[in-house]
Design a protein around this motif. Sequence first.
Motif, short mmCIF file in Angstrom:
data_model
loop_
_atom_site.label_atom_id
_atom_site.label_comp_id
_atom_site.label_asym_id
_atom_site.label_seq_id
_atom_site.Cartn_x
_atom_site.Cartn_y
_atom_site.Cartn_z
N GLN A 179 0.84 -1.20 0.00
CA GLN A 179 0.00 0.00 0.00
C GLN A 179 0.87 1.25 0.00
O GLN A 179 0.61 2.21 -0.70
CB GLN A 179 -0.91 -0.05 1.25
N GLY A 183 1.18 3.97 -2.98
CA GLY A 183 0.96 5.38 -2.70
C GLY A 183 2.12 6.25 -3.20
O GLY A 183 1.90 7.32 -3.78
N LEU A 184 3.35 5.77 -2.98
CA LEU A 184 4.52 6.55 -3.42
C LEU A 184 4.58 6.66 -4.94
O LEU A 184 4.84 7.73 -5.48
CB LEU A 184 5.81 5.89 -2.91
N LEU A 186 2.08 6.49 -7.03
CA LEU A 186 1.01 7.37 -7.49
C LEU A 186 1.32 8.83 -7.17
O LEU A 186 0.99 9.73 -7.94
CB LEU A 186 -0.32 6.96 -6.85
N ALA A 187 1.96 9.05 -6.02
CA ALA A 187 2.30 10.42 -5.64
C ALA A 187 3.31 11.01 -6.62
O ALA A 187 3.20 12.17 -7.04
CB ALA A 187 2.84 10.46 -4.21
N VAL A 190 1.44 11.74 -9.91
CA VAL A 190 0.59 12.92 -9.95
C VAL A 190 1.45 14.19 -10.00
O VAL A 190 1.09 15.18 -10.64
CB VAL A 190 -0.40 12.96 -8.75
N GLY A 208 -9.57 1.08 -7.57
CA GLY A 208 -9.30 2.37 -6.93
C GLY A 208 -7.96 2.97 -7.34
O GLY A 208 -7.75 4.16 -7.21
N VAL A 209 -7.03 2.11 -7.81
CA VAL A 209 -5.71 2.60 -8.21
C VAL A 209 -5.73 3.02 -9.68
O VAL A 209 -5.17 4.04 -10.06
CB VAL A 209 -4.64 1.51 -7.97
N PRO B 14 -14.24 5.53 -4.25
CA PRO B 14 -13.32 6.43 -3.54
C PRO B 14 -13.62 7.90 -3.84
O PRO B 14 -13.48 8.76 -2.97
CB PRO B 14 -11.95 6.03 -4.09
N VAL B 44 -2.96 10.92 -2.24
CA VAL B 44 -2.58 9.73 -3.00
C VAL B 44 -1.53 8.92 -2.25
O VAL B 44 -1.60 7.69 -2.17
CB VAL B 44 -2.05 10.18 -4.38
N GLN B 45 -0.56 9.60 -1.68
CA GLN B 45 0.50 8.88 -0.98
C GLN B 45 -0.05 8.18 0.26
O GLN B 45 0.36 7.07 0.59
CB GLN B 45 1.62 9.85 -0.60
N ALA B 46 -0.99 8.81 0.95
CA ALA B 46 -1.52 8.23 2.19
C ALA B 46 -2.52 7.11 1.91
O ALA B 46 -2.62 6.17 2.69
CB ALA B 46 -2.17 9.31 3.03
N THR B 47 -3.26 7.21 0.82
CA THR B 47 -4.36 6.26 0.61
C THR B 47 -4.13 5.30 -0.54
O THR B 47 -4.85 4.31 -0.66
CB THR B 47 -5.67 7.02 0.29
N ALA B 48 -3.13 5.57 -1.38
CA ALA B 48 -2.86 4.73 -2.56
C ALA B 48 -4.08 4.63 -3.47
O ALA B 48 -4.33 3.59 -4.06
CB ALA B 48 -2.37 3.34 -2.17
N ILE B 49 -4.85 5.70 -3.58
CA ILE B 49 -5.92 5.70 -4.57
C ILE B 49 -5.50 6.55 -5.77
O ILE B 49 -4.55 7.33 -5.70
CB ILE B 49 -7.27 6.22 -4.04
N ASN B 50 -6.22 6.38 -6.85
CA ASN B 50 -5.86 7.01 -8.11
C ASN B 50 -5.85 8.53 -8.01
O ASN B 50 -6.81 9.12 -7.51
CB ASN B 50 -6.88 6.56 -9.16
N PRO B 51 -4.76 9.18 -8.47
CA PRO B 51 -4.70 10.64 -8.37
C PRO B 51 -5.83 11.35 -9.12
O PRO B 51 -6.34 12.37 -8.65
CB PRO B 51 -3.34 11.00 -8.97
N THR B 53 -8.78 10.38 -9.36
CA THR B 53 -9.96 10.30 -8.51
C THR B 53 -9.98 11.47 -7.52
O THR B 53 -11.02 12.09 -7.30
CB THR B 53 -9.95 8.97 -7.72
#
Lengths: 317, 158
Positions: A179, A183-184, A186-187, A190, A208-209, B14, B44-51, B53
């Motif tokens: 997880q 998150g890293l 995706l961060a 973005v 969700g990803v 989400p 995104v970093q905290a939840t690992a969901i799609n940016p 979104t």
Amino acid sequence: MSHPIPDPADHLADDPPALEAIGLGLKYRRQWALRDCDFRLPAGRICGLVGPNGAGKSTLMSLAAHLLTPGAGEIKVFGGPPGTPAARRRTAFLGQDKPLYPRLTVAETLRAGHELNPGWDQEAAERIVRHGNLSMSARVGGLSGGQRTRVALALALGKRPDLLLLDEPLSDVDPVARQELTGLVLAEAVENGTTVLISSHVLAELDGVCDYVLVLGDGRVRLAGDVDELLVSHRRIVGAHEGDDPVPELDGHHVVEVRRTGRQVTAMIRPTADLDIDWDVAEPTLEELLLSYLRSPDAPALFTPGARPAAGAGAAR
Amino acid sequence: MVEYLIDRHSGLSPYLQIVEQTKRALRLGVLRPGDQLPTAREVVQATAINPNTVLKAYRELEREGLVDSRRGVGTFVRRSLAKPQTVADSPLHAELAAWVRHAREAGLDREDAAALITIALDSGFAGPAPATTGTAGTASATHTTGTTDTDKADEEPG
């Protein structure tokens, strides 16, 4: 964040897609690993690459990374061939084998990344390593599988790619780090507008990803496109039906999958009209949708608008 | 600042979870005008969901006039959804708390009570909104639900 809040659809029309396959095929010996593949992945998307073993996922990634060359058709990275120096600079590939030099330390590995990549982002690379409490002076050969994955990811992201290809990247990582690493990634994505293509067997992990999905089966595209559009256009329906004859409730709709257990009928359909039935009707989750397509190899392939190369692009076939 | 907690198995997307959690924070006064929402990167970093979104949820909040996005700075709360009736020490909250006590004394468990509340919400919010009475003390029970839904009536400026 800038104003207005960016919408990935904004640059869909003008920018060349991050990845585009036109009649793409590759044969190993006499077996097609990938065949007649047509799809496009718009820039800025996080795309899940899904399919059973041997479906052609790794082959597709290797073609995009220019580790293999097509046997038929073509593949384009940001509108051009993947082999040019510019395309290679913009693309990072993390394969399942994660090639690292075991005798280098983590710091030396990152320094090599720095030397080899003009746009190297040392800060991003170190951030990923530090999140895992890895010592910069540790030798790569002494790291666990999960820790090596982290170093390999740091190398891939330090390159600051525009297209990041991740082949089953987190298979040897524990759930917490999974997880955290997702998150890293995706961060960083973005922050830099990176397009990510990520393959995984763990479908729940993609839910969700990903906002885009590409499903391969038997070397061909089964499903491709925007996740929200796909979910909105499908319904998971559950109801009762007596006997073995066709279920009238399904008439006239595109049926992806039907399963019967006694009197209970569960189906994944793409309704062609308003559903006016007494059944339990729900929008599927991404995992449910993907499973339905994976379990039904005979269901016709489906593309959302924009997920297919523009008409005429296939002239080279 | 708020922290989003994304439940991947809730059945709620989400995207909606972020929109609703933000609105809940606005209703409860956890977020006030001028407060900054976490950056997309942080979420995104905290939840690992799609940016995308996160950005889509922020765009929706912006569209509803609840937040403003400032170039290179971040996304900020523009107006609150807090009503005097929704805070924890309001008369409506006291009425509801008393009801929950009665329900428990009557032998209901948490799920029984939640089911009853859901039924009452569904029927109470089925039609058009009744004329508001304006004062918290005399408001009907249907007004106690500001924290749980996105009904249009709750999105009017307070």
